[in-house]
Write a protein that holds these residues in place. Structure first.
Motif, PDB file in Angstrom:
ATOM      1  N   LEU A   1       2.512   1.643  -3.479  1.00 50.25           N
ATOM      2  CA  LEU A   1       1.569   2.140  -4.480  1.00 50.25           C
ATOM      3  C   LEU A   1       1.219   3.609  -4.228  1.00 50.25           C
ATOM      4  O   LEU A   1       1.108   4.395  -5.172  1.00 50.25           O
ATOM      5  CB  LEU A   1       0.308   1.281  -4.499  1.00 50.25           C
ATOM      6  CG  LEU A   1       0.507  -0.162  -4.984  1.00 50.25           C
ATOM      7  CD1 LEU A   1      -0.774  -0.957  -4.829  1.00 50.25           C
ATOM      8  CD2 LEU A   1       1.011  -0.192  -6.419  1.00 50.25           C
ATOM      9  N   GLU A   2       1.068   3.969  -2.968  1.00 45.53           N
ATOM     10  CA  GLU A   2       0.792   5.357  -2.598  1.00 45.53           C
ATOM     11  C   GLU A   2       1.934   6.274  -3.050  1.00 45.53           C
ATOM     12  O   GLU A   2       1.701   7.428  -3.409  1.00 45.53           O
ATOM     13  CB  GLU A   2       0.632   5.427  -1.075  1.00 45.53           C
ATOM     14  CG  GLU A   2       0.339   6.776  -0.501  1.00 45.53           C
ATOM     15  CD  GLU A   2       0.272   6.688   1.014  1.00 45.53           C
ATOM     16  OE1 GLU A   2       1.122   7.309   1.676  1.00 45.53           O
ATOM     17  OE2 GLU A   2      -0.621   6.000   1.534  1.00 45.53           O
ATOM     18  N   SER A   3       3.148   5.735  -3.032  1.00 46.07           N
ATOM     19  CA  SER A   3       4.329   6.501  -3.453  1.00 46.07           C
ATOM     20  C   SER A   3       4.490   6.531  -4.968  1.00 46.07           C
ATOM     21  O   SER A   3       5.397   7.181  -5.487  1.00 46.07           O
ATOM     22  CB  SER A   3       5.590   5.909  -2.820  1.00 46.07           C
ATOM     23  OG  SER A   3       5.501   5.924  -1.422  1.00 46.07           O
ATOM     24  N   GLY A   4       3.643   5.780  -5.676  1.00 49.65           N
ATOM     25  CA  GLY A   4       3.705   5.752  -7.136  1.00 49.65           C
ATOM     26  C   GLY A   4       4.875   4.965  -7.691  1.00 49.65           C
ATOM     27  O   GLY A   4       5.304   5.194  -8.819  1.00 49.65           O
ATOM     28  N   LEU A   5       5.374   4.020  -6.912  1.00 45.22           N
ATOM     29  CA  LEU A   5       6.536   3.224  -7.334  1.00 45.22           C
ATOM     30  C   LEU A   5       6.098   1.866  -7.880  1.00 45.22           C
ATOM     31  O   LEU A   5       5.215   1.213  -7.309  1.00 45.22           O
ATOM     32  CB  LEU A   5       7.474   2.983  -6.147  1.00 45.22           C
ATOM     33  CG  LEU A   5       8.134   4.207  -5.523  1.00 45.22           C
ATOM     34  CD1 LEU A   5       8.839   3.818  -4.238  1.00 45.22           C
ATOM     35  CD2 LEU A   5       9.099   4.834  -6.501  1.00 45.22           C
ATOM     36  N   SER A   6       6.747   1.452  -8.953  1.00 43.77           N
ATOM     37  CA  SER A   6       6.559   0.078  -9.415  1.00 43.77           C
ATOM     38  C   SER A   6       7.326  -0.830  -8.459  1.00 43.77           C
ATOM     39  O   SER A   6       8.177  -0.378  -7.690  1.00 43.77           O
ATOM     40  CB  SER A   6       7.094  -0.093 -10.836  1.00 43.77           C
ATOM     41  OG  SER A   6       8.512  -0.022 -10.833  1.00 43.77           O
ATOM     42  N   ARG A   7       7.029  -2.108  -8.526  1.00 42.82           N
ATOM     43  CA  ARG A   7       7.751  -3.046  -7.676  1.00 42.82           C
ATOM     44  C   ARG A   7       9.243  -3.018  -8.000  1.00 42.82           C
ATOM     45  O   ARG A   7      10.086  -3.070  -7.107  1.00 42.82           O
ATOM     46  CB  ARG A   7       7.192  -4.456  -7.839  1.00 42.82           C
ATOM     47  CG  ARG A   7       7.841  -5.442  -6.874  1.00 42.82           C
ATOM     48  CD  ARG A   7       7.208  -6.812  -6.917  1.00 42.82           C
ATOM     49  NE  ARG A   7       5.863  -6.750  -6.372  1.00 42.82           N
ATOM     50  CZ  ARG A   7       4.792  -7.219  -7.002  1.00 42.82           C
ATOM     51  NH1 ARG A   7       4.895  -7.769  -8.181  1.00 42.82           N
ATOM     52  NH2 ARG A   7       3.605  -7.133  -6.448  1.00 42.82           N
TER      53      ARG A   7
ATOM     54  N   ALA B   1       0.828  -1.205   0.000  1.00 46.37           N
ATOM     55  CA  ALA B   1       0.000   0.000   0.000  1.00 46.37           C
ATOM     56  C   ALA B   1       0.866   1.260   0.000  1.00 46.37           C
ATOM     57  O   ALA B   1       0.601   2.210  -0.749  1.00 46.37           O
ATOM     58  CB  ALA B   1      -0.932  -0.009   1.200  1.00 46.37           C
ATOM     59  N   ILE B   2       1.915   1.270   0.807  1.00 43.50           N
ATOM     60  CA  ILE B   2       2.804   2.434   0.856  1.00 43.50           C
ATOM     61  C   ILE B   2       3.534   2.588  -0.473  1.00 43.50           C
ATOM     62  O   ILE B   2       3.691   3.700  -0.980  1.00 43.50           O
ATOM     63  CB  ILE B   2       3.797   2.323   2.033  1.00 43.50           C
ATOM     64  CG1 ILE B   2       3.042   2.346   3.371  1.00 43.50           C
ATOM     65  CG2 ILE B   2       4.836   3.441   1.978  1.00 43.50           C
ATOM     66  CD1 ILE B   2       3.903   1.991   4.573  1.00 43.50           C
TER      67      ILE B   2
ATOM     68  N   LEU C   1      11.124   3.162   0.846  1.00 45.45           N
ATOM     69  CA  LEU C   1       9.796   3.784   0.760  1.00 45.45           C
ATOM     70  C   LEU C   1       9.786   5.184   1.374  1.00 45.45           C
ATOM     71  O   LEU C   1       8.744   5.853   1.371  1.00 45.45           O
ATOM     72  CB  LEU C   1       8.752   2.901   1.452  1.00 45.45           C
ATOM     73  CG  LEU C   1       8.491   1.542   0.811  1.00 45.45           C
ATOM     74  CD1 LEU C   1       7.537   0.720   1.666  1.00 45.45           C
ATOM     75  CD2 LEU C   1       7.960   1.705  -0.602  1.00 45.45           C
ATOM     76  N   GLU C   2      10.933   5.595   1.913  1.00 41.26           N
ATOM     77  CA  GLU C   2      11.072   6.908   2.557  1.00 41.26           C
ATOM     78  C   GLU C   2       9.995   7.126   3.614  1.00 41.26           C
ATOM     79  O   GLU C   2       9.292   8.133   3.627  1.00 41.26           O
ATOM     80  CB  GLU C   2      11.068   8.027   1.513  1.00 41.26           C
ATOM     81  CG  GLU C   2      12.229   7.936   0.547  1.00 41.26           C
ATOM     82  CD  GLU C   2      12.212   9.016  -0.523  1.00 41.26           C
ATOM     83  OE1 GLU C   2      11.184   9.717  -0.685  1.00 41.26           O
ATOM     84  OE2 GLU C   2      13.242   9.156  -1.206  1.00 41.26           O
TER      85      GLU C   2
END
Length: 94
Positions: A18-24, A15-16, A60-61
């Motif tokens: 995806l919230e950050s807009g990062l791909s795996r 969830a974090i 994920l900062e």
């Protein structure tokens, strides 16, 4: 079957991410982890070391506490785990 605690933490990591807009793949690169390993984490299939938890938080900062906030372990963590490659002792023949 995956442990509910591992699943909850994995879902939080995803969830974090995806919230950050990062791909795996992007997230795994930031964490210096293999993307397939991160996928296992997100599915709750991986028991994490403290080092890996730190890498995930850095990638994920976010603070480490955010990964666990509101997630409580249950008694299933106290159940005996099957040992890998466990073999029965061999009887010595004389």
């Amino acid at each position: 079957m995956a442990n509910p605690f591992f699943v909850a933490v994995g879902e939080r990591v995803k969830a974090i991410r995806l919230e950050s807009g990062l791909s795996r793949e992007e997230a795994a690169g930031r964490m210096q982890l293999n993307p397939f390993f991160l996928a296992r984490v997100e599915r709750g299939e991986q028991n994490l070391s403290l080092m890996t938890i730190g890498r995930i938080a850095l990638g994920l900062e976010c603070p480490v506490t955010r990964l666990f906030d509101g997630i409580e372990p249950d008694s299933s963590l106290l159940e005996p785990r099957p040992r890998k490659n466990h073999r029965e002792p061999r009887l010595r023949q004389t």
